[in-house]
Design a protein around this motif. Structure first.
Motif: not given
Length: 593
Positions: A516-535
């Motif tokens: 599945f894919e998550v489409v966010v609005d900006n690069q800050a959200q991309v970085k945040l979701v990627q960091e929290k992806g381990v959880y």
């Protein structure tokens, strides 16, 4: 009928000894008078109502006294003291710089400096609120302040020293007045109450002193207000009702509810506080102070830091004995964090209620995951538990090598790995606990006398920890199941507001059966979701019972920012579309500026 005089004027100090809360400063001034080492300019600075102007008047009166006493006070009997007490002395002139702040006012003052005193040795000029002088008035005053006549002494008073020019500060002796302590304020209020024949409880005077915030003039004004409403009988209840102060009782009841872990009771008390008209942030600040006072009571050496009445101090001591240091440390941290986040919160009431819920859960037992052992430890004989630990009959695992006629011994780790592939198929009401068929079915070798307990949900996690292997799950799921699990994860992190808002606004979409894919609005959200992806990803795998799920995050195409082009780049783009623009520029010799 005698005219009424407010307590702030009626009990205004007239000697150095009667000044409250400034003992070191007044002693320095008395020593300067005794040794006849007087400066030509003084600057008295400090908060409002702490005695700056009063001390300046007493100082001016004392240095002109013709017969000072042995302890350095004015005699109040000589001609100079009598003239000062009757407010007809020409040796002391006061100027309110708030209303007389022009250059002309300072020029009139400098002209009066030339006139020698009629009685006494010095002519004293008291300039109140000196920071209100204009810059031109300050400049006109500089020369006179630096080299006045020998008979002239200037006393400047201000509440804002930072607004005074450095050239003025360098020409003065600076005295910083401190805030009057609560103990000194209570003692002086008790004196005033005894002189006026007023009955006053110490707890009530303590609330007045706290409300005054270190200013004696404010304390006496509040005292007069409370006396008028209570008709001469000041009690703790009448003071908090008249001043609309939050009662200590609320904080004591709330702390009891925290210790009992009663969330409904805490929320109801907070609702009552709001309905009584108190501001929520004021309540949060008071709760932090309450926890601080409880912590102060834990050690006898810090009891002097507790600025409350005797009866309230006793209650603090009783409640502090029920609270551990760890509880108080965490409670102060939680309440202080709520106070810091209050102004930026959109739902302020919910923020405070969330704080109260956290405080109620501080003493709750830790949510420890159920202790799940490997399936080998789940196999136990059906006989009594009082039998010795050495098994009298072989277990299923011990019988497996014999029944399968395997000559080499099987290690416990190998058995665990085989169990990770083939979990025990314990049944409840005839239905299997595992929806997927085992990959390598093995014959069941449990004797009739052996009972197999129902495996816990976290068996796969425990096997992973002990053997390093992962139990594979491959349950099918829909995009609705994925999005519901996605929202359930946000409920486990209510304090991470940015991540919660991002996940709620950006729902996952299936790209394939397991991706599945998550489409966010900006690069800050991309970085945040990627960091929290381990959880996030392990949570979704557990919720959906599928270990093959994968996730990707990307920025929305419509959210990509357009590049800012320079003038030269814009010209090149125009030339590409229309070559005649270049010819036109060359023909007329046009250049970019």
């Amino acid at each position: 009928m005698d005219s009424y005089i407010v307590s702030a004027r009626k009990y205004r100090p007239s000697t150095f000894r009667s000044i409250v809360g400034q003992k070191a400063l007044t002693q320095t001034l008395k020593n300067a008078i005794d040794s006849q080492k007087l400066a030509h300019a003084y600057l008295f600075c400090g908060p409002r109502g702490v005695g700056k102007t009063t001390c300046a008047r007493i100082f001016a009166k004392t240095i002109n006294c013709l017969h000072p006493t042995e302890n350095g006070e004015a005699c109040n009997e000589c001609e100079s003291c009598v003239a000062f007490n009757e407010q007809r002395s020409y040796n002391i002139l006061e100027l309110d710089a708030a209303s007389n702040n022009s250059v002309d006012d300072i020029r009139q003052l400098t002209e009066q400096v030339r006139v020698a005193p009629q009685i006494g040795k010095y002519k004293v000029f008291i300039i109140d609120e000196v920071h209100m002088l204009s810059s031109q008035a300050f400049n006109a005053f500089l020369k006179t302040l630096e080299e006045p006549p020998h008979h002239a002494i200037f006393i400047l008073a201000t509440t804002e020293k930072n607004k005074i020019l450095p050239t003025i500060l360098s020409r003065c002796q600076i005295y910083d007045f401190q805030r009057i302590t609560i103990a000194d304020t209570i003692e002086h209020l008790q004196y005033v109450a005894s002189q006026e024949g007023i009955e006053a409880e110490v707890e009530g005077l303590n609330i007045i002193a706290q409300k005054a915030d270190g200013g004696m003039r404010d304390a006496l004004s509040i005292f007069d207000q409370v006396v008028s409403s209570t008709r001469g009988h000041i009690t703790y209840a009448s003071v908090i009702e008249n001043l609309n102060v939050l009662d200590y009782e609320y904080y004591f009841k709330l702390t009891d509810s925290f210790l009992r872990q009663s969330v409904p009771e805490a929320l109801l008390i907070f609702d009552k506080i709001l309905r009584n008209g108190f501001e929520a942030q004021y309540f949060v600040s008071g709760l932090s102070t309450h926890f601080r006072n409880l912590l102060v009571c834990k050690d006898p050496s810090t009891l002097s830091l507790l600025e409350v009445g005797p009866s309230v101090a006793q209650r603090y001591g009783q409640q502090a004995a029920q609270c551990s240091n760890d509880f108080l440390y965490k409670a102060i941290d939680i309440s202080n964090g709520c106070d810091l986040s209050y102004r930026t919160s959109n739902n302020k009431r919910l923020l405070v209620e969330l704080m109260l819920i956290k405080l109620c859960q501080l003493l709750a037992p830790a949510q420890v995951a159920p202790s799940v052992t490997s399936p080998l430890q789940k196999v136990s004989p059906a006989t009594s538990s009082n039998q010795p630990s050495a098994p009298s009959q072989p277990t299923a695992v011990q019988q497996m090598p014999q029944q399968n006629k395997v000559q080499q011994p099987i290690s416990s780790a190998a058995v665990l790995q085989s169990q990770a592939v083939q979990p025990p198929r314990a049944t409840v009401s005839g239905t299997s606990q595992l929806s997927q068929p085992p990959k390598a079915p093995m014959p069941r070798m449990v004797p009739p006398s052996i009972s197999i307990k129902k495996p816990q949900v976290t068996t796969e996690t425990q096997i992973k920890k002990e053997t390093g292997t992962v139990t594979e799950m491959n349950n099918p799921f829909t995009v609705e199941d994925l999005q519901r699990a996605w929202v359930r994860f946000t409920q486990t992190i209510p304090t991470e507001t940015v991540l919660v808002n991002t996940m709620i606004s950006c729902k996952p979409q299936m790209q394939s059966a397991l991706h599945f894919e998550v489409v966010v609005d900006n690069q800050a959200q991309v970085k945040l979701v990627q960091e929290k992806g381990v959880y996030i990803l392990p949570f979704l795998k557990q919720e959906l019972q599928n270990t093959h799920i994968s996730m990707s995050v990307r920025e929305s195409a419509r959210a990509e920012k357009q590049k800012a082009f320079s003038q030269r780049e814009k010209l090149n783009m125009m030339v590409q579309k229309n070559p005649y623009i270049r010819q036109f520029a060359d023909k007329f010799g046009l250049e970019l500026t």
